[in-house]
Design an enzyme around this catalytic site. Structure first.
Site, PDB file in Angstrom:
ATOM      1  N   GLU A 143       0.831  -1.204   0.000  1.00 41.45           N
ATOM      2  CA  GLU A 143       0.000   0.000   0.000  1.00 41.45           C
ATOM      3  C   GLU A 143       0.866   1.256   0.000  1.00 41.45           C
ATOM      4  OE1 GLU A 143      -3.957  -1.505   2.364  1.00 41.45           O
ATOM      5  OE2 GLU A 143      -2.281  -0.900   3.591  1.00 41.45           O
ATOM      6  N   CYS A 194       3.508   8.379   1.293  1.00 44.48           N
ATOM      7  CA  CYS A 194       4.084   7.397   2.199  1.00 44.48           C
ATOM      8  C   CYS A 194       4.180   6.082   1.427  1.00 44.48           C
ATOM      9  CB  CYS A 194       3.163   7.275   3.418  1.00 44.48           C
ATOM     10  SG  CYS A 194       3.650   6.009   4.583  1.00 44.48           S
ATOM     11  N   CYS A 233       7.276  -5.771  15.243  1.00 47.45           N
ATOM     12  CA  CYS A 233       6.896  -4.877  16.340  1.00 47.45           C
ATOM     13  C   CYS A 233       5.436  -5.180  16.709  1.00 47.45           C
ATOM     14  CB  CYS A 233       7.060  -3.419  15.934  1.00 47.45           C
ATOM     15  SG  CYS A 233       8.753  -3.015  15.435  1.00 47.45           S
ATOM     16  N   CYS A 276       2.329  -2.938  15.562  1.00 44.33           N
ATOM     17  CA  CYS A 276       2.227  -2.531  14.154  1.00 44.33           C
ATOM     18  C   CYS A 276       1.533  -3.616  13.347  1.00 44.33           C
ATOM     19  CB  CYS A 276       3.625  -2.270  13.602  1.00 44.33           C
ATOM     20  SG  CYS A 276       3.656  -1.964  11.822  1.00 44.33           S
ATOM     21  N   SER A 303      12.560   4.990  14.837  1.00 46.07           N
ATOM     22  CA  SER A 303      11.381   4.571  15.598  1.00 46.07           C
ATOM     23  C   SER A 303      11.838   4.083  16.965  1.00 46.07           C
ATOM     24  CB  SER A 303      10.645   3.462  14.839  1.00 46.07           C
ATOM     25  OG  SER A 303      10.170   3.982  13.616  1.00 46.07           O
ATOM     26  N   LEU A 304      11.870   5.006  17.916  1.00 47.67           N
ATOM     27  CA  LEU A 304      12.430   4.671  19.229  1.00 47.67           C
ATOM     28  C   LEU A 304      11.365   4.029  20.135  1.00 47.67           C
ATOM     29  CD1 LEU A 304      15.288   4.974  20.479  1.00 47.67           C
ATOM     30  CD2 LEU A 304      14.392   6.914  21.760  1.00 47.67           C
ATOM     31  N   CYS A 354      -0.368   5.464  10.289  1.00 46.74           N
ATOM     32  CA  CYS A 354       0.866   4.760  10.655  1.00 46.74           C
ATOM     33  C   CYS A 354       0.580   3.414  11.289  1.00 46.74           C
ATOM     34  CB  CYS A 354       1.653   5.546  11.684  1.00 46.74           C
ATOM     35  SG  CYS A 354       1.937   7.210  11.207  1.00 46.74           S
TER      36      CYS A 354
END
Ligand code: SAH
Length: 402
Positions: free
Chosen positions: A135, A148, A159, A162, A267-268, A386
């Site tokens: 996507e 994006c 993760c 996600c 990405s912390l 996101c």
């Protein structure tokens, strides 16, 4: 049909054997399932956007055509955003179809397009040549238009918050499959299909499906294509490009040396190893301190401010003491923090922070002099925000329901 090869996992196989991963394999095995090296699959057809200008001229010559045809073809694709032979009237009729079928094969087929925000946010689900699904999301704002893009079909980073991570990694995208997502967006903007009149893409963020630094070569080549001027590429400013990573340290170090002033986003999601080990499992290989060191080195080399991504998850990582810890880690650095209210994914008990906790987290960080933004949640209603991109999963469920 032979069964598809199993993805290789860090825990079992040395990652150094994969030439594209850019990662050393001398670390002890991680206890979690992480897939850094993509399964070997049939390659997508070769496309002009995979090639440098010199390679395009060679390819054209191999077809028995004059090398300058490569420039003409490139101008059509990157300048006029067309891949239709009928529109290439400067090419001899007999050569057009041959050149187009050899160098501009269709790579992405739209399966579904969803829009919200009055048509200014549009998510497209694409089918690739082998049936893999990815996507991309186009977001038009008054002052800029951002696309994006996905860099892999699926993702191997696992993760837990996600949606993409839950489906695992299918394969790496080719350079042209990445570039085509941007060209498709540019085309619909140029045609005036997005409200606001004809426009151009100003920003590209590698925040769709996949871990861009685990598909290093294709991603860097895609960035070169996006930033080179027409006819070599699309002519988008490198400053408008952001590469977001879970923190693959060797790849960040390598990116710093590419001479590409793109923005790095890390990405912390947690300032302490104990929590980050669970939220971003690659942390079991490269710890918070190592990732941030690589980020500060990136900032020093490129002079670009690093973006620290932090999804605020209610009662998981949004405590004020964690804001303090984060503040101390980032104080005085060339960095800003981008807080993302968690987009809940199906089946996960986690949700976004309470507004008052979010406000307190922001205030605490700002007290260290750190610039903080809270990301908008554009595209949420179309599962385009996101961490919500999970094309494979949804397609499977749909097919099951038929
Ligand atoms: N693999 C890369 C890029 C893709 S994700 C990376 O992790 O950086 C883009 C951003 O969205 C990352 O910061 C990621 O952590 C974040 N994200 C993933 N799932 C999310 C969710 N459910 N809610 C909010 N942000 C999420």
């Amino acid at each position: 049909m032979s069964p598809s090869p199993r993805p290789r996992e860090i825990g079992r196989v040395s990652v150094s054997e994969h030439p594209d991963s850019g990662l050393p394999g001398n670390r002890p095995p991680a206890p979690v399932r992480l897939t850094l090296t993509a399964p070997r699959r049939a390659k997508p057809p070769r496309h002009l956007a995979d090639l440098t200008m010199a390679e395009r001229r060679d390819a054209v010559a191999e077809l028995g055509e004059r090398p300058f045809r490569a420039d003409q073809l490139s101008r059509h694709y990157f300048g006029r955003l067309t891949a239709s032979p009928e529109q290439m009237t400067d090419l001899p009729g007999g050569s057009r179809d041959r050149l187009v079928s050899a160098l501009l094969p269709p790579l992405l087929t739209p399966v579904r397009e969803l829009a919200c925000d009055g048509g200014t946010t549009r998510k497209t689900l694409w089918r690739l040549f082998d049936g893999a699904l990815v996507e991309s999301v186009l977001m038009r704002y008054p002052d800029r238009t951002t696309i994006c893009v996905s860099s892999q079909a699926g993702c191997g980073m696992n993760c837990p918050f996600c949606a993409t991570g839950q489906a695992g990694l299918t394969r790496n995208l080719s350079t042209a499959e990445i570039v085509e997502q941007v060209v498709a967006g540019a085309r619909s903007l140029a045609k005036g299909e997005v409200p606001g009149g004809p426009g151009r893409i100003s920003n590209v963020v590698f925040m769709g499906m996949g871990e861009p630094m685990a598909n290093y070569k294709a991603v860097v080549a895609a960035i070169r294509r996006l930033t080179s001027p027409v006819p070599e590429g699309l002519g988008i400013s490198a400053r408008g490009i952001t590469v977001s990573t879970v923190g693959l340290v060797p790849a960040i170090e390598r990116l710093a040396q590419e001479g590409l002033p793109v923005t790095l986003a890390v990405s912390l999601h947690a300032p302490d190893d104990e929590l980050r080990d669970t939220l971003v499992p690659i942390n079991t290989r490269w710890k918070v301190a190592e990732v941030l060191d690589a980020a500060w080195n990136y900032a020093a080399v490129t002079k670009r401010r690093v973006s620290i991504e932090y999804a605020l998850i209610r009662d998981i990582n949004d405590q004020e003491w964690r804001a303090d810890l984060l503040g101390r880690l980032l104080q005085g650095r060339l960095a800003h923090v981008n807080l993302i209210p968690l987009n809940p994914t199906p089946g996960s008990p986690w949700t976004a922070s309470r507004p008052r906790d979010e406000r307190a987290f922001v205030r605490r960080l700002e007290s260290y002099g750190i610039p903080v933004t809270v990301r908008d949640t554009r595209g949420r209603e179309i599962d385009g925000a996101c961490g919500q991109l999970a094309a494979r999963d949804r397609e499977d469920r749909k097919a099951g329901a038929r």
